[in-house]
Design a protein around this motif. Structure first.
Motif, PDB file in Angstrom:
ATOM      1  N   GLU A   1       0.833  -1.211   0.000  1.00  0.00           N
ATOM      2  CA  GLU A   1       0.000   0.000   0.000  1.00  0.00           C
ATOM      3  C   GLU A   1       0.864   1.257   0.000  1.00  0.00           C
ATOM      4  O   GLU A   1       0.583   2.223  -0.711  1.00  0.00           O
ATOM      5  N   GLU A   2       1.922   1.233   0.792  1.00  0.00           N
ATOM      6  CA  GLU A   2       2.851   2.367   0.832  1.00  0.00           C
ATOM      7  C   GLU A   2       3.535   2.550  -0.527  1.00  0.00           C
ATOM      8  O   GLU A   2       3.708   3.675  -0.996  1.00  0.00           O
ATOM      9  N   MET A   3       3.892   1.456  -1.168  1.00  0.00           N
ATOM     10  CA  MET A   3       4.513   1.534  -2.493  1.00  0.00           C
ATOM     11  C   MET A   3       3.567   2.167  -3.505  1.00  0.00           C
ATOM     12  O   MET A   3       3.978   3.006  -4.312  1.00  0.00           O
ATOM     13  N   VAL A   4       2.297   1.777  -3.454  1.00  0.00           N
ATOM     14  CA  VAL A   4       1.303   2.338  -4.378  1.00  0.00           C
ATOM     15  C   VAL A   4       1.209   3.853  -4.190  1.00  0.00           C
ATOM     16  O   VAL A   4       1.255   4.623  -5.155  1.00  0.00           O
ATOM     17  N   ARG A   5       1.076   4.296  -2.946  1.00  0.00           N
ATOM     18  CA  ARG A   5       0.956   5.733  -2.670  1.00  0.00           C
ATOM     19  C   ARG A   5       2.231   6.497  -3.043  1.00  0.00           C
ATOM     20  O   ARG A   5       2.169   7.558  -3.664  1.00  0.00           O
ATOM     21  N   THR A   6       3.382   5.960  -2.674  1.00  0.00           N
ATOM     22  CA  THR A   6       4.649   6.643  -2.932  1.00  0.00           C
ATOM     23  C   THR A   6       4.934   6.719  -4.422  1.00  0.00           C
ATOM     24  O   THR A   6       5.468   7.721  -4.905  1.00  0.00           O
ATOM     25  N   THR A   7       4.574   5.681  -5.160  1.00  0.00           N
ATOM     26  CA  THR A   7       4.767   5.688  -6.612  1.00  0.00           C
ATOM     27  C   THR A   7       4.074   6.897  -7.221  1.00  0.00           C
ATOM     28  O   THR A   7       4.669   7.663  -7.977  1.00  0.00           O
ATOM     29  N   ARG A   8       2.825   7.068  -6.876  1.00  0.00           N
ATOM     30  CA  ARG A   8       2.060   8.191  -7.439  1.00  0.00           C
ATOM     31  C   ARG A   8       2.626   9.530  -6.997  1.00  0.00           C
ATOM     32  O   ARG A   8       2.798  10.445  -7.805  1.00  0.00           O
ATOM     33  N   SER A   9       2.934   9.662  -5.715  1.00  0.00           N
ATOM     34  CA  SER A   9       3.382  10.966  -5.214  1.00  0.00           C
ATOM     35  C   SER A   9       4.742  11.361  -5.777  1.00  0.00           C
ATOM     36  O   SER A   9       4.969  12.531  -6.069  1.00  0.00           O
ATOM     37  N   LEU A  10       5.649  10.404  -5.956  1.00  0.00           N
ATOM     38  CA  LEU A  10       6.969  10.747  -6.492  1.00  0.00           C
ATOM     39  C   LEU A  10       6.953  10.959  -8.003  1.00  0.00           C
ATOM     40  O   LEU A  10       7.498  11.942  -8.505  1.00  0.00           O
TER      41      LEU A  10
ATOM     42  N   LEU B   1       4.521  11.666 -10.076  1.00  0.00           N
ATOM     43  CA  LEU B   1       3.730  12.802 -10.577  1.00  0.00           C
ATOM     44  C   LEU B   1       4.464  14.133 -10.433  1.00  0.00           C
ATOM     45  O   LEU B   1       4.026  15.139 -10.994  1.00  0.00           O
ATOM     46  N   LYS B   2       5.592  14.151  -9.739  1.00  0.00           N
ATOM     47  CA  LYS B   2       6.399  15.368  -9.621  1.00  0.00           C
ATOM     48  C   LYS B   2       7.255  15.609 -10.857  1.00  0.00           C
ATOM     49  O   LYS B   2       7.815  16.682 -11.019  1.00  0.00           O
TER      50      LYS B   2
ATOM     51  N   ASP C   1      15.153  11.387 -14.626  1.00  0.00           N
ATOM     52  CA  ASP C   1      14.788  12.453 -13.690  1.00  0.00           C
ATOM     53  C   ASP C   1      15.154  12.060 -12.255  1.00  0.00           C
ATOM     54  O   ASP C   1      15.006  10.903 -11.865  1.00  0.00           O
ATOM     55  N   PRO C   2      15.611  13.021 -11.433  1.00  0.00           N
ATOM     56  CA  PRO C   2      15.954  12.717 -10.035  1.00  0.00           C
ATOM     57  C   PRO C   2      14.803  12.105  -9.230  1.00  0.00           C
ATOM     58  O   PRO C   2      15.051  11.271  -8.351  1.00  0.00           O
ATOM     59  N   PHE C   3      13.562  12.486  -9.498  1.00  0.00           N
ATOM     60  CA  PHE C   3      12.434  11.885  -8.780  1.00  0.00           C
ATOM     61  C   PHE C   3      12.282  10.403  -9.142  1.00  0.00           C
ATOM     62  O   PHE C   3      11.970   9.583  -8.288  1.00  0.00           O
TER      63      PHE C   3
ATOM     64  N   LEU D   1      14.768   8.449 -10.161  1.00  0.00           N
ATOM     65  CA  LEU D   1      15.916   7.771  -9.557  1.00  0.00           C
ATOM     66  C   LEU D   1      15.704   7.572  -8.058  1.00  0.00           C
ATOM     67  O   LEU D   1      16.019   6.507  -7.518  1.00  0.00           O
ATOM     68  N   LYS D   2      15.118   8.563  -7.391  1.00  0.00           N
ATOM     69  CA  LYS D   2      14.792   8.430  -5.968  1.00  0.00           C
ATOM     70  C   LYS D   2      13.752   7.321  -5.767  1.00  0.00           C
ATOM     71  O   LYS D   2      13.856   6.527  -4.832  1.00  0.00           O
ATOM     72  N   PHE D   3      12.760   7.277  -6.635  1.00  0.00           N
ATOM     73  CA  PHE D   3      11.727   6.246  -6.592  1.00  0.00           C
ATOM     74  C   PHE D   3      12.352   4.848  -6.690  1.00  0.00           C
ATOM     75  O   PHE D   3      12.032   3.959  -5.904  1.00  0.00           O
ATOM     76  N   VAL D   4      13.260   4.668  -7.633  1.00  0.00           N
ATOM     77  CA  VAL D   4      13.911   3.362  -7.803  1.00  0.00           C
ATOM     78  C   VAL D   4      14.690   2.988  -6.545  1.00  0.00           C
ATOM     79  O   VAL D   4      14.591   1.855  -6.063  1.00  0.00           O
ATOM     80  N   GLU D   5      15.439   3.932  -5.996  1.00  0.00           N
ATOM     81  CA  GLU D   5      16.273   3.645  -4.824  1.00  0.00           C
ATOM     82  C   GLU D   5      15.464   3.435  -3.543  1.00  0.00           C
ATOM     83  O   GLU D   5      15.793   2.562  -2.742  1.00  0.00           O
ATOM     84  N   SER D   6      14.416   4.217  -3.346  1.00  0.00           N
ATOM     85  CA  SER D   6      13.698   4.173  -2.069  1.00  0.00           C
ATOM     86  C   SER D   6      12.481   3.246  -2.063  1.00  0.00           C
ATOM     87  O   SER D   6      12.090   2.755  -1.006  1.00  0.00           O
ATOM     88  N   VAL D   7      11.889   2.990  -3.220  1.00  0.00           N
ATOM     89  CA  VAL D   7      10.669   2.177  -3.282  1.00  0.00           C
ATOM     90  C   VAL D   7      10.925   0.818  -3.934  1.00  0.00           C
ATOM     91  O   VAL D   7      10.552  -0.219  -3.383  1.00  0.00           O
TER      92      VAL D   7
END
Length: 105
Positions: free
Chosen positions: A20-29, A31-32, A71-73, A75-81
């Motif tokens: 669930e956290e992955m789903v939410r974080t995917t969208r929030s990161l 979409l930036k 994009d840095p967002f 790359l952050k998504f790949v590393e953190s999620v």
């Protein structure tokens, strides 16, 4: 328009709360990222499937997809999620407007 779809195998220790956290974080990161037109993510309803998580992003062109993936967002998504929770993935890119010649997009 290009649709970039990625499917993931989850690590055994990933529970429903983490998904669930992955789903939410995917969208929030994702979409930036200015080049991203839309984001979808979710879990597979077939719990027996090895591909339990996915995300989909849409961009206007292959060039904008390339920019998105660097994009840095993203790359952050790949590393953190993605990396902490998955073991394997496969990606496919689809043309959503078949009348358009992708060589010129």
């Amino acid at each position: 328009m290009i649709s970039h779809v990625v499917f993931f195998q989850l690590k055994p220790e990933v529970d429903e709360a983490r998904v669930e956290e992955m789903v939410r974080t995917t969208r929030s990161l994702l979409l930036k990222i200015p080049e991203v037109l839309s984001v979808k993510s979710g879990r597979n309803v077939d719990t027996a499937s090895e591909w339990q998580f996915f995300f989909n992003i849409e961009t206007e062109s292959l060039e904008k997809l390339k920019i998105t993936l660097e994009d840095p967002f993203h790359l952050k998504f790949v590393e953190s999620v993605i990396k902490p929770s998955t073991t394997a993935h496969f990606a496919m890119d689809f043309e959503l407007d078949p009348s358009k010649d992708l060589r010129y997009s």
